[in-house]
Design a protein around this motif. Structure first.
Motif, short mmCIF file in Angstrom:
data_model
loop_
_atom_site.label_atom_id
_atom_site.label_comp_id
_atom_site.label_asym_id
_atom_site.label_seq_id
_atom_site.Cartn_x
_atom_site.Cartn_y
_atom_site.Cartn_z
N ASP A 65 -24.37 12.21 20.44
CA ASP A 65 -25.49 11.93 19.52
C ASP A 65 -25.00 11.24 18.25
O ASP A 65 -25.62 10.29 17.77
N LEU A 66 -23.90 11.74 17.69
CA LEU A 66 -23.35 11.11 16.48
C LEU A 66 -22.89 9.69 16.77
O LEU A 66 -23.13 8.77 15.97
N ARG A 67 -22.26 9.50 17.91
CA ARG A 67 -21.81 8.17 18.30
C ARG A 67 -23.00 7.21 18.45
O ARG A 67 -22.95 6.07 17.99
N GLY A 68 -24.04 7.71 19.08
CA GLY A 68 -25.21 6.86 19.31
C GLY A 68 -25.84 6.39 18.01
O GLY A 68 -26.37 5.28 17.92
N GLN A 69 -25.78 7.26 16.99
CA GLN A 69 -26.38 6.92 15.70
C GLN A 69 -25.38 6.25 14.76
O GLN A 69 -25.73 5.85 13.65
N LYS A 70 -24.11 6.14 15.21
CA LYS A 70 -23.04 5.55 14.40
C LYS A 70 -22.92 6.25 13.05
O LYS A 70 -22.85 5.63 11.99
N ILE A 71 -22.89 7.59 13.13
CA ILE A 71 -22.84 8.44 11.95
C ILE A 71 -21.53 9.23 11.97
O ILE A 71 -21.14 9.75 13.02
N PRO A 72 -20.83 9.36 10.85
CA PRO A 72 -19.61 10.17 10.82
C PRO A 72 -19.92 11.65 11.02
O PRO A 72 -20.96 12.15 10.59
N THR A 128 -7.74 12.34 26.27
CA THR A 128 -9.10 12.91 26.30
C THR A 128 -10.16 11.85 26.01
O THR A 128 -9.96 10.96 25.17
N LYS A 129 -11.28 11.96 26.68
CA LYS A 129 -12.46 11.14 26.39
C LYS A 129 -13.60 12.11 26.06
O LYS A 129 -14.16 12.76 26.94
N ALA A 130 -13.93 12.21 24.79
CA ALA A 130 -14.94 13.18 24.36
C ALA A 130 -16.30 12.84 24.95
O ALA A 130 -16.72 11.68 24.95
N SER A 131 -17.00 13.89 25.41
CA SER A 131 -18.28 13.66 26.07
C SER A 131 -19.36 14.66 25.69
O SER A 131 -20.49 14.58 26.18
N HIS A 132 -19.06 15.61 24.81
CA HIS A 132 -20.05 16.62 24.44
C HIS A 132 -21.29 15.95 23.87
O HIS A 132 -21.20 14.94 23.16
N GLU A 133 -22.46 16.51 24.16
CA GLU A 133 -23.71 15.86 23.76
C GLU A 133 -23.85 15.72 22.24
O GLU A 133 -24.43 14.74 21.76
N THR A 181 -12.21 3.88 16.21
CA THR A 181 -13.48 3.23 15.91
C THR A 181 -14.59 4.26 15.74
O THR A 181 -14.34 5.47 15.74
N GLU A 182 -15.82 3.78 15.61
CA GLU A 182 -16.97 4.68 15.48
C GLU A 182 -16.99 5.69 16.60
O GLU A 182 -16.88 5.35 17.77
N GLY A 183 -17.12 6.97 16.22
CA GLY A 183 -17.26 8.02 17.22
C GLY A 183 -15.96 8.57 17.76
O GLY A 183 -15.98 9.54 18.54
N THR A 184 -14.81 8.00 17.40
CA THR A 184 -13.54 8.56 17.83
C THR A 184 -13.36 9.95 17.22
O THR A 184 -13.60 10.14 16.02
N VAL A 185 -12.97 10.92 18.02
CA VAL A 185 -12.74 12.28 17.53
C VAL A 185 -11.29 12.38 17.06
O VAL A 185 -10.36 12.28 17.86
N VAL A 186 -11.13 12.55 15.74
CA VAL A 186 -9.80 12.52 15.14
C VAL A 186 -9.48 13.86 14.47
O VAL A 186 -10.18 14.28 13.55
N MET A 187 -8.43 14.50 14.95
CA MET A 187 -7.93 15.70 14.28
C MET A 187 -6.93 15.28 13.21
O MET A 187 -6.03 14.48 13.46
N VAL A 188 -7.11 15.81 11.99
CA VAL A 188 -6.16 15.57 10.91
C VAL A 188 -5.50 16.90 10.57
O VAL A 188 -6.17 17.83 10.11
N ASP A 189 -4.22 16.98 10.82
CA ASP A 189 -3.45 18.19 10.53
C ASP A 189 -2.75 17.97 9.20
O ASP A 189 -1.78 17.21 9.11
#
Length: 454
Positions: free
Chosen positions: A125-132, A116-121, A48-56
């Motif tokens: 910030d991106l999650r809060g603004q719902k921005i990719p 993992t649960k990403a928590s870096h500020e 969903t919005e804000g999920t940190v996804v690595m694409v290999d």
């Protein structure tokens, strides 16, 4: 929402080729459907919005559609390729990756959900603004790679301005700012993305020939490999109208030779960094290293010690693992030493790579350009070594052309003397290497960028 303008273009060009992969063409209609397919898959996996996804992945029909779907879902995308496989665990930890999607060689996929649960500020910030978001890692040749975080919505803005539709080779990698730029430019103008199975000169030029490519974005190192391999003699390159080059200083000797061989191909120097994106550029001519840089969303200035600084609308938000590099007034200090001539600049090299010999400055690219005028030298790397009297002296590591033969080439002592004589005829004394080291190993990274000794 974020890719609506792409989808409108795809809809209008349903029957046109969007991607060529392994000799098969995939239409924009197919790409539309595959992007929706990925939207459904991601939803099923709870992305969903804000999920940190690595694409290999490398470029393929599936990886291109996945990238678009991830942007639309406002995820934070971390692209990686096999070129950085040895750093995969480091990247997962640094970027706080929550989901890994691997696109296999057959274009099938595998998805792993991490604990993992990403928590870096910056991520918050991106999650809060719902921005990719987009996380790009530097090459990290001198230590840990820096992770630059971008607001993807800002990076997309420049692609909303329509330009030329081109059939483009995806040479620069999937996880490279130049590669991302080429991909998005091509798709936003209904061009055709031509993928390659590897980045050998014959493979790339065969693709140019077979699929009538018009644009080849590459690096000076690869242009040099085209020349020394003579792969250009084996293929029809008449469709190729533009070759762009960047990522490192271009040896003038390589530029002039390529221009002489292909006077009808426009050579365009580009400028960009993982942290600020790709600036618009204009070369003075195909045979010139002078260029204008800037364009909408970018400002440039030159410091008193001739270092280029850039202020970019689409510049990164910051690093995940390093302090902010921005000046107090918001400029990015590139570290690139430049010469200025009116509106034009010439990049001399990284300030950190300049060799100080008894108070005189030696620019490695300038010496390398002279060395590569010799037809038996495939690659030359110039670097400094400490010296008690002069502070530093110039050394050069040389890789000879594979076909090198003859008595002179077999006698390394005579060969070094011949190279030194040539250097003395074309360089100042303080620029002439004090020592030449012959090494059969290639001098470039998997990103086709020169690797320099530390």
């Amino acid at each position: 929402m974020f890719i609506d303008f792409f989808l409108e273009i795809f809809e209008k060009n349903k029957n046109s080729d969007a991607i060529v992969w392994r000799d098969q063409a995939y239409s924009y209609g197919w790409l539309l459907e595959k992007t929706q397919f990925w939207q459904d898959v991601l939803a099923n996996y709870g992305v969903t919005e804000g999920t940190v996804v690595m694409v290999d992945a490398d470029y393929s029909p599936s990886s291109v559609a996945l990238l678009l779907a991830l942007i639309e879902r406002a995820t934070i995308l971390v692209p990686t390729t096999t070129s950085v496989a040895h750093k995969r665990d480091e990247f997962i930890e640094t970027a706080q990756v929550e989901v890994v999607v691997t696109i296999k060689d057959n274009d099938e996929y595998e998805i792993d959900t991490l604990s993992t649960k990403a928590s870096h500020e910056l991520i918050a910030d991106l999650r809060g603004q719902k921005i990719p978001g987009l996380v790009l890692f530097s090459s990290g040749s001198t230590g840990k790679s820096k992770a630059a975080v971008h607001d993807m919505a800002k990076l997309l803005e420049k692609f909303k301005v329509g330009r030329h539709a081109l059939r483009a080779i995806t040479f620069l990698l999937y996880d490279h700012i130049g590669g991302v730029n080429t991909l998005l430019y091509t798709l936003s103008n209904a061009g055709c993305v031509i993928t390659v199975t590897d980045r050998k000169p014959d493979t790339v030029l065969e693709a140019v020939d077979k699929f009538r490519a018009e644009l080849l974005p590459t690096s000076p190192t690869f242009i040099n490999l085209i020349l020394i391999s003579e792969a250009y003699k084996r293929y029809d390159l008449s469709s190729l109208s533009t070759v762009t080059y960047g990522t490192e200083p271009m040896p003038e000797s390589v530029l002039l030779r390529f221009n002489q061989l292909f006077p009808d191909i426009k050579l365009l120097q580009t400028y960009g960094l993982s942290e600020i994106g790709i600036l618009r550029s204009k070369s003075k001519s195909s045979s010139s290293l002078w260029m204008k840089v800037g364009g909408e969303g970018f400002q440039t200035r030159i410091t008193t010690d001739n270092i280029l600084e850039v202020k970019a609308y689409s510049g990164m938000l910051g690093y995940l693992n390093a302090p902010s590099p921005y000046t107090p007034d918001g400029w990015f200090h590139t570290g690139d030493k430049v010469e200025v001539n009116g509106e034009y600049i010439k990049v001399l090299g990284r300030d950190s790579e300049i060799i100080n010999v008894g108070g005189q400055k030696v620019y490695p690219a300038e010496v390398e350009s002279v060395l590569q005028q010799l037809d038996y030298i495939a690659e030359a790397e110039v670097y400094g070594e400490p010296n008690a009297l002069l502070g530093n002296v110039v050394y050069s590591k040389i890789r000879l052309v594979d076909s090198t033969e003859g008595s002179l080439h077999e006698n390394k002592k005579e060969l070094k003397a011949a190279i030194k004589r040539f250097c003395k005829a074309h360089l100042e004394n303080f620029q002439v290497p004090a020592k030449f080291i012959f090494d059969d190993n290639v001098q470039f990274s998997p990103r086709f960028k020169k690797q320099r000794s530390l």
